[in-house]
Design a protein around this motif. Structure first.
Motif, PDB file in Angstrom:
ATOM      1  N   LEU A  80       0.857  -1.174   0.000  1.00 42.11           N
ATOM      2  CA  LEU A  80       0.000   0.000   0.000  1.00 42.11           C
ATOM      3  C   LEU A  80       0.897   1.230   0.000  1.00 42.11           C
ATOM      4  O   LEU A  80       1.865   1.281   0.761  1.00 42.11           O
ATOM      5  CB  LEU A  80      -0.877  -0.003   1.257  1.00 42.11           C
ATOM      6  N   GLY A  84       0.555   5.717  -0.235  1.00 41.70           N
ATOM      7  CA  GLY A  84      -0.424   6.787  -0.227  1.00 41.70           C
ATOM      8  C   GLY A  84       0.164   8.132   0.141  1.00 41.70           C
ATOM      9  O   GLY A  84       1.300   8.239   0.605  1.00 41.70           O
ATOM     10  N   TYR A 123      -4.933  10.145  -1.301  1.00 42.61           N
ATOM     11  CA  TYR A 123      -4.994   9.060  -2.273  1.00 42.61           C
ATOM     12  C   TYR A 123      -4.163   7.880  -1.777  1.00 42.61           C
ATOM     13  O   TYR A 123      -3.119   8.067  -1.141  1.00 42.61           O
ATOM     14  CB  TYR A 123      -4.426   9.551  -3.604  1.00 42.61           C
ATOM     15  N   ALA A 124      -4.628   6.659  -2.093  1.00 38.34           N
ATOM     16  CA  ALA A 124      -3.848   5.456  -1.790  1.00 38.34           C
ATOM     17  C   ALA A 124      -4.019   4.451  -2.917  1.00 38.34           C
ATOM     18  O   ALA A 124      -5.092   4.355  -3.527  1.00 38.34           O
ATOM     19  CB  ALA A 124      -4.284   4.839  -0.475  1.00 38.34           C
ATOM     20  N   TYR A 125      -2.954   3.726  -3.197  1.00 36.46           N
ATOM     21  CA  TYR A 125      -2.993   2.602  -4.132  1.00 36.46           C
ATOM     22  C   TYR A 125      -2.666   1.346  -3.338  1.00 36.46           C
ATOM     23  O   TYR A 125      -1.701   1.330  -2.572  1.00 36.46           O
ATOM     24  CB  TYR A 125      -1.968   2.780  -5.258  1.00 36.46           C
ATOM     25  N   ARG A 126      -3.478   0.314  -3.500  1.00 33.95           N
ATOM     26  CA  ARG A 126      -3.272  -0.928  -2.764  1.00 33.95           C
ATOM     27  C   ARG A 126      -3.278  -2.102  -3.729  1.00 33.95           C
ATOM     28  O   ARG A 126      -4.128  -2.177  -4.615  1.00 33.95           O
ATOM     29  CB  ARG A 126      -4.360  -1.118  -1.723  1.00 33.95           C
ATOM     30  N   LEU A 127      -2.314  -3.009  -3.540  1.00 35.77           N
ATOM     31  CA  LEU A 127      -2.230  -4.240  -4.327  1.00 35.77           C
ATOM     32  C   LEU A 127      -2.152  -5.403  -3.356  1.00 35.77           C
ATOM     33  O   LEU A 127      -1.201  -5.501  -2.576  1.00 35.77           O
ATOM     34  CB  LEU A 127      -0.998  -4.224  -5.226  1.00 35.77           C
ATOM     35  N   GLN A 185      -6.482  -5.100  -6.807  1.00 36.39           N
ATOM     36  CA  GLN A 185      -5.815  -3.799  -6.722  1.00 36.39           C
ATOM     37  C   GLN A 185      -6.851  -2.696  -6.806  1.00 36.39           C
ATOM     38  O   GLN A 185      -7.936  -2.893  -7.342  1.00 36.39           O
ATOM     39  CB  GLN A 185      -4.773  -3.655  -7.813  1.00 36.39           C
ATOM     40  N   GLY A 186      -6.500  -1.544  -6.253  1.00 41.77           N
ATOM     41  CA  GLY A 186      -7.443  -0.445  -6.296  1.00 41.77           C
ATOM     42  C   GLY A 186      -6.808   0.890  -5.991  1.00 41.77           C
ATOM     43  O   GLY A 186      -5.747   0.982  -5.374  1.00 41.77           O
ATOM     44  N   HIS A 187      -7.477   1.935  -6.458  1.00 43.81           N
ATOM     45  CA  HIS A 187      -7.119   3.326  -6.187  1.00 43.81           C
ATOM     46  C   HIS A 187      -8.197   3.865  -5.246  1.00 43.81           C
ATOM     47  O   HIS A 187      -9.387   3.745  -5.535  1.00 43.81           O
ATOM     48  CB  HIS A 187      -7.094   4.139  -7.484  1.00 43.81           C
ATOM     49  N   TYR A 188      -7.784   4.458  -4.140  1.00 38.36           N
ATOM     50  CA  TYR A 188      -8.733   4.834  -3.100  1.00 38.36           C
ATOM     51  C   TYR A 188      -8.612   6.303  -2.727  1.00 38.36           C
ATOM     52  O   TYR A 188      -7.517   6.852  -2.664  1.00 38.36           O
ATOM     53  CB  TYR A 188      -8.499   4.000  -1.827  1.00 38.36           C
TER      54      TYR A 188
END
Length: 136
Positions: free
Chosen positions: A76, A78, A95-99, A124-127
């Motif tokens: 993660l 962010g 903003y955060a990117y998680r895989l 995966q996602g962009h939050y």
């Protein structure tokens, strides 16, 4: 600030084929160490920013009826902006990117064939993150 410890993560395992469609869902559950950092810096009396990252390494767990869990890495990253409303209230937006990864050995059924090997799960996602920190 550096931090670390142990984590437990659960991911869904979906079963089905293109021809037969969806069949069932099982749970992938992993345990392992995690490490991360958080860096917060004020820009003025009311504004600031924060950078953060965390890595998770799955070492053991349960892949349901699928087979043995294989080691995998998830992470993660962010960035947040902060605003201080008062001495006791701080708001963050960012903003955060998680895989999230998971791997297990086992078999996969296709239409008329059963394949064995390493199966993997990837989510995966962009939050958009919004936090409110209130001190008492």
């Amino acid at each position: 600030m550096l931090s670390g410890g142990l984590f437990n993560k659960e991911l869904p395992v979906l079963y089905g084929t293109e021809n037969d469609g969806f069949e069932k869902v099982e749970k992938y559950s992993a345990l392992g160490p995690h490490i991360g950092f958080k860096y917060w810096r004020p820009v003025s009396d009311t504004l600031g920013f924060q950078l953060n990252a965390r890595a998770y390494y799955s070492l053991s767990g349960n892949a349901g009826s699928n087979g043995d869990l294989e080691p995998s890495l998830s992470y993660l990253v962010g960035a947040l902006g902060s605003y201080r409303w008062s001495t006791k209230i701080m708001g963050y937006v960012g903003y955060a990117y998680r895989l999230d990864n998971g791997s297990y050995s086992g078999s996969t059924k296709t239409d008329n064939t059963t394949l064995t090997g390493i199966n993997s799960i990837e989510i995966q996602g962009h939050y958009l993150n919004m936090l409110l920190d209130i001190s008492f």
